[in-house]
Design a protein around this motif. Structure first.
Motif, PDB file in Angstrom:
ATOM      1  N   GLY A  17      25.661  42.221  52.501  1.00 42.36           N
ATOM      2  CA  GLY A  17      25.658  43.583  53.023  1.00 42.36           C
ATOM      3  C   GLY A  17      25.351  44.587  51.926  1.00 42.36           C
ATOM      4  O   GLY A  17      24.933  44.240  50.816  1.00 42.36           O
ATOM      5  N   THR A  18      25.550  45.837  52.245  1.00 38.94           N
ATOM      6  CA  THR A  18      25.316  46.900  51.268  1.00 38.94           C
ATOM      7  C   THR A  18      26.606  47.173  50.510  1.00 38.94           C
ATOM      8  O   THR A  18      27.590  47.622  51.086  1.00 38.94           O
ATOM      9  CB  THR A  18      24.845  48.186  51.960  1.00 38.94           C
ATOM     10  OG1 THR A  18      23.635  47.908  52.683  1.00 38.94           O
ATOM     11  CG2 THR A  18      24.586  49.277  50.925  1.00 38.94           C
ATOM     12  N   ILE A  19      26.581  46.895  49.228  1.00 35.65           N
ATOM     13  CA  ILE A  19      27.772  47.085  48.396  1.00 35.65           C
ATOM     14  C   ILE A  19      27.619  48.377  47.597  1.00 35.65           C
ATOM     15  O   ILE A  19      26.643  48.564  46.864  1.00 35.65           O
ATOM     16  CB  ILE A  19      27.975  45.879  47.449  1.00 35.65           C
ATOM     17  CG1 ILE A  19      28.260  44.621  48.270  1.00 35.65           C
ATOM     18  CG2 ILE A  19      29.103  46.158  46.456  1.00 35.65           C
ATOM     19  CD1 ILE A  19      28.371  43.363  47.428  1.00 35.65           C
ATOM     20  N   LYS A  20      28.585  49.261  47.753  1.00 31.37           N
ATOM     21  CA  LYS A  20      28.586  50.519  46.991  1.00 31.37           C
ATOM     22  C   LYS A  20      29.856  50.674  46.165  1.00 31.37           C
ATOM     23  O   LYS A  20      29.803  51.016  44.992  1.00 31.37           O
ATOM     24  CB  LYS A  20      28.434  51.715  47.941  1.00 31.37           C
ATOM     25  CG  LYS A  20      27.098  51.785  48.661  1.00 31.37           C
ATOM     26  CD  LYS A  20      27.027  53.024  49.548  1.00 31.37           C
ATOM     27  CE  LYS A  20      25.683  53.121  50.253  1.00 31.37           C
ATOM     28  NZ  LYS A  20      25.633  54.316  51.166  1.00 31.37           N
ATOM     29  N   ASP A  21      30.996  50.457  46.813  1.00 30.87           N
ATOM     30  CA  ASP A  21      32.294  50.683  46.161  1.00 30.87           C
ATOM     31  C   ASP A  21      32.882  49.349  45.708  1.00 30.87           C
ATOM     32  O   ASP A  21      33.118  48.460  46.538  1.00 30.87           O
ATOM     33  CB  ASP A  21      33.255  51.362  47.124  1.00 30.87           C
ATOM     34  CG  ASP A  21      32.721  52.699  47.612  1.00 30.87           C
ATOM     35  OD1 ASP A  21      32.228  53.465  46.772  1.00 30.87           O
ATOM     36  OD2 ASP A  21      32.784  52.962  48.834  1.00 30.87           O
ATOM     37  N   VAL A  22      33.131  49.236  44.406  1.00 32.45           N
ATOM     38  CA  VAL A  22      33.624  47.980  43.834  1.00 32.45           C
ATOM     39  C   VAL A  22      34.917  48.235  43.069  1.00 32.45           C
ATOM     40  O   VAL A  22      34.998  49.153  42.247  1.00 32.45           O
ATOM     41  CB  VAL A  22      32.589  47.345  42.876  1.00 32.45           C
ATOM     42  CG1 VAL A  22      33.090  45.989  42.384  1.00 32.45           C
ATOM     43  CG2 VAL A  22      31.233  47.196  43.557  1.00 32.45           C
ATOM     44  N   ALA A  23      35.922  47.413  43.340  1.00 33.75           N
ATOM     45  CA  ALA A  23      37.178  47.451  42.600  1.00 33.75           C
ATOM     46  C   ALA A  23      37.150  46.394  41.511  1.00 33.75           C
ATOM     47  O   ALA A  23      36.700  45.269  41.742  1.00 33.75           O
ATOM     48  CB  ALA A  23      38.364  47.206  43.529  1.00 33.75           C
ATOM     49  N   THR A  46      36.012  51.466  40.587  1.00 32.57           N
ATOM     50  CA  THR A  46      37.405  51.834  40.348  1.00 32.57           C
ATOM     51  C   THR A  46      38.082  50.665  39.654  1.00 32.57           C
ATOM     52  O   THR A  46      38.028  49.538  40.151  1.00 32.57           O
ATOM     53  CB  THR A  46      38.145  52.143  41.660  1.00 32.57           C
ATOM     54  OG1 THR A  46      37.475  53.201  42.352  1.00 32.57           O
ATOM     55  CG2 THR A  46      39.587  52.551  41.380  1.00 32.57           C
ATOM     56  N   VAL A  47      38.696  50.931  38.502  1.00 33.94           N
ATOM     57  CA  VAL A  47      39.368  49.886  37.729  1.00 33.94           C
ATOM     58  C   VAL A  47      40.872  50.087  37.857  1.00 33.94           C
ATOM     59  O   VAL A  47      41.377  51.207  37.720  1.00 33.94           O
ATOM     60  CB  VAL A  47      38.968  49.934  36.236  1.00 33.94           C
ATOM     61  CG1 VAL A  47      39.653  48.814  35.461  1.00 33.94           C
ATOM     62  CG2 VAL A  47      37.451  49.839  36.092  1.00 33.94           C
ATOM     63  N   ASP A 195      33.960  47.571  49.103  1.00 31.17           N
ATOM     64  CA  ASP A 195      32.950  46.618  49.582  1.00 31.17           C
ATOM     65  C   ASP A 195      33.025  45.290  48.829  1.00 31.17           C
ATOM     66  O   ASP A 195      32.666  44.243  49.375  1.00 31.17           O
ATOM     67  CB  ASP A 195      31.540  47.204  49.408  1.00 31.17           C
ATOM     68  CG  ASP A 195      31.354  48.502  50.164  1.00 31.17           C
ATOM     69  OD1 ASP A 195      31.685  48.541  51.369  1.00 31.17           O
ATOM     70  OD2 ASP A 195      30.901  49.493  49.551  1.00 31.17           O
ATOM     71  N   ALA A 196      33.454  45.340  47.578  1.00 35.05           N
ATOM     72  CA  ALA A 196      33.521  44.134  46.754  1.00 35.05           C
ATOM     73  C   ALA A 196      34.655  44.282  45.743  1.00 35.05           C
ATOM     74  O   ALA A 196      35.079  45.397  45.426  1.00 35.05           O
ATOM     75  CB  ALA A 196      32.198  43.881  46.038  1.00 35.05           C
ATOM     76  N   VAL A 197      35.119  43.148  45.256  1.00 38.14           N
ATOM     77  CA  VAL A 197      36.222  43.122  44.297  1.00 38.14           C
ATOM     78  C   VAL A 197      35.876  42.164  43.166  1.00 38.14           C
ATOM     79  O   VAL A 197      35.396  41.055  43.406  1.00 38.14           O
ATOM     80  CB  VAL A 197      37.539  42.663  44.961  1.00 38.14           C
ATOM     81  CG1 VAL A 197      38.665  42.588  43.936  1.00 38.14           C
ATOM     82  CG2 VAL A 197      37.921  43.586  46.108  1.00 38.14           C
ATOM     83  N   VAL A 198      36.099  42.604  41.933  1.00 39.72           N
ATOM     84  CA  VAL A 198      35.955  41.752  40.758  1.00 39.72           C
ATOM     85  C   VAL A 198      37.349  41.526  40.163  1.00 39.72           C
ATOM     86  O   VAL A 198      38.015  42.477  39.766  1.00 39.72           O
ATOM     87  CB  VAL A 198      35.033  42.385  39.701  1.00 39.72           C
ATOM     88  CG1 VAL A 198      35.014  41.528  38.428  1.00 39.72           C
ATOM     89  CG2 VAL A 198      33.622  42.544  40.243  1.00 39.72           C
ATOM     90  N   VAL A 199      37.772  40.283  40.140  1.00 35.45           N
ATOM     91  CA  VAL A 199      39.061  39.931  39.538  1.00 35.45           C
ATOM     92  C   VAL A 199      38.814  39.614  38.060  1.00 35.45           C
ATOM     93  O   VAL A 199      38.147  38.635  37.730  1.00 35.45           O
ATOM     94  CB  VAL A 199      39.703  38.727  40.250  1.00 35.45           C
ATOM     95  CG1 VAL A 199      41.017  38.345  39.563  1.00 35.45           C
ATOM     96  CG2 VAL A 199      39.934  39.045  41.715  1.00 35.45           C
TER      97      VAL A 199
END
Length: 493
Positions: A17-23, A46-47, A195-199
């Motif tokens: 999908g379209t990813i804009k906001d990533v944590a 956002t971190v 939209d997405a998360v980076v651990v």
């Protein structure tokens, strides 16, 4: 891998999908470089960082974390409400909410700086191969400043839940923020959507304490004399003592080196392993012995727990090793057996009672507390690749590799590089598990990360070229030549 996806006409790679906001969870090196590369590719980032500083394990605080349970052998169940117990001071709440990292005052990098660096910033001119904690910490902070990451960080904010409800296209993140006030402190809960998360939370938070018979009794009776290496800060309290160090990793080596300089006698207990490569760097006089089989106190039950020991008084008891040898006269026991990988905010994706071999195609963490299951290339969660992990790989060049993985994640999230079909990612993961042998470390890239980088780079750059996007540069010549030398030292070739 890009060609595999394009050759499979019946199935395409997953549509993110379209990813804009990533944590991004964590502001150590993995989180900082992830945020920086995502920002460069135009994402809203956002971190969340549970402490008050950037730097992760390279941030030195004289205050150590609380003792872990003895034993502590599998991922613990989260206890978010612990900070709300009555009677806790603000200092106690701060310690629970954002525990200190395991950094000790004398910590240095054990990977040479030429191969432990981000593509975002060179080390200062004239930097030595091995530098102290302050230099490394400043390097991470400089990356965050230069690439505008600081503006995106929510400090003193721990992530308590990451979930994607059925049918929802976004991840729901629940956080708790600690703040001091004139009258004490506040804890503020907040729910956000991404939209997405980076651990990128690392794996040096939950100490592993082996279930050795009698160890918990020794800890209960002599609490200040039995500690995990996460509590270690300086060698001064160990001057001229006899120390039993259990473990053969970097922390065990550093503690042995630092304390022996102050007259400590070191006994190192460990199991034979192909990863035990640090013996040549131990100080002279270290007595390397078999693994501990049992801790036996002199008095079985005297009703006095804990017991007060005078300075200079050895622990009243003996240690029996697996080869039958008995050791007495120990002043201090340091458990340097590493850490449990745990992502307590991921809910049912962490199953601490499930055996490694019983992992299904959704679980991330099982009872072994080491393997992060169901990841493609140690980065993308196969059931839903909008969840990514940076920093899972072990025995690598750390900063360099994590920076590379962050670049890959950014390109996939941007839709410029295409993941293979899920069936292919699952099959590759199954084959990797089938090759796994007892005694191996699943995420180890010991002396092999250059091959991993080349394979991933071929996949990503194939897609970037098709998309008309500049390819990722990968590692430069300086890194490659220095890594080759480092590789030769590791393997003895």
């Amino acid at each position: 891998m890009g060609s595999l996806a394009s050759d499979n006409k019946a199935e395409s790679g997953p549509d993110l999908g379209t990813i804009k906001d990533v944590a991004v969870i964590g502001a150590g090196i993995s989180g900082v470089v992830s945020a920086a590369h995502l920002l460069r590719d135009g994402f809203n980032v956002t971190v969340f960082e549970r402490t008050g500083v950037v730097g992760g394990v390279w941030d030195y605080e004289p205050q150590p974390d609380r003792d872990p349970p003895f034993p502590n052998v599998r991922p613990p169940a989260p206890n978010w409400e612990e900070v709300e117990r009555e009677g806790l001071s603000s200092d106690e709440v701060a310690l629970i909410h954002g525990p200190p990292n395991p950094c000790y005052a004398g910590l240095k990098n054990n990977i040479p700086t030429p191969i432990m660096r981000s593509s975002l910033l060179q080390w200062p001119e004239g930097s030595e191969d091995l530098v102290d904690q302050k230099v490394v910490h400043q390097y991470i902070k400089d990356i965050a400043h230069i690439h505008n990451v600081y503006d995106k960080i929510n400090f003193n904010t721990r992530v308590e839940s990451v979930s994607k409800p059925e049918g929802d296209k976004k991840w729901t993140i629940v956080t708790s923020t600690f703040a001091r006030t004139k009258s004490g402190h506040t804890l503020t809960k907040k729910t956000s959507k991404f939209d997405a998360v980076v651990v990128a939370s690392g794996h040096y938070h939950v100490p592993f304490v082996p279930d050795v018979p009698g160890l918990s009794t020794w800890k209960e009776r002599f609490p200040g004399r039995v500690t995990h290496s996460k509590q270690y800060r300086t060698p001064v309290p160990f001057s001229n003592q006899t120390i039993l160090i259990i473990g053969a990793g970097v922390s065990a080596l550093d503690i042995a080196k630092e304390t022996s300089q102050l007259g400590a006698k070191i006994i190192q207990s460990r199991r034979e392993s192909k990863f035990d490569k640090l013996v040549s760097r131990l100080p002279e006089g270290v007595d390397r012995v078999a693994m501990v089989a049992e801790f036996i106190p002199d008095v079985v039950d005297d009703g006095a727990s804990p017991q007060h020991l005078e300075p200079g008084q050895a622990i009243p008891g003996r240690v029996v090793l697996e080869d039958g040898k008995v050791i007495e006269g120990i002043d201090h026991v340091v458990i340097a057996t590493g850490y449990i990988t745990s992502y307590p905010f991921l809910g049912d994706l962490e199953q601490p009672l499930t055996a490694w071999e019983d992992a299904d195609e959704k679980v991330l963490i099982t009872s072994d507390g080491y393997t992060t299951h169901n990841l493609h290339k140690d980065i993308f969660y196969i059931p839903d690749p909008t969840l990514a992990f940076i920093g899972v790989s072990h025995l690598v060049s750390t900063f360099s590799l994590f920076d590379f993985q962050a670049q890959v994640a950014a390109k996939v999230f941007a839709g410029q590089a295409q993941l293979p079909p899920k069936s292919i990612m699952k099959e590759e993961h199954r084959e990797r598990k089938a090759r796994f042998q007892p005694g191996d470390r699943f995420h180890s890239m010991y002396a092999e990360e250059d091959a991993y980088i080349d394979k991933v780079l071929n996949w990503v750059n194939g897609d970037l070229t098709k998309a008309g996007v500049d390819p990722l540069p990968g590692m430069d010549g300086v890194w490659k030549s220095n890594y080759k030398l480092f590789q030769q030292r590791l393997t003895g070739s």
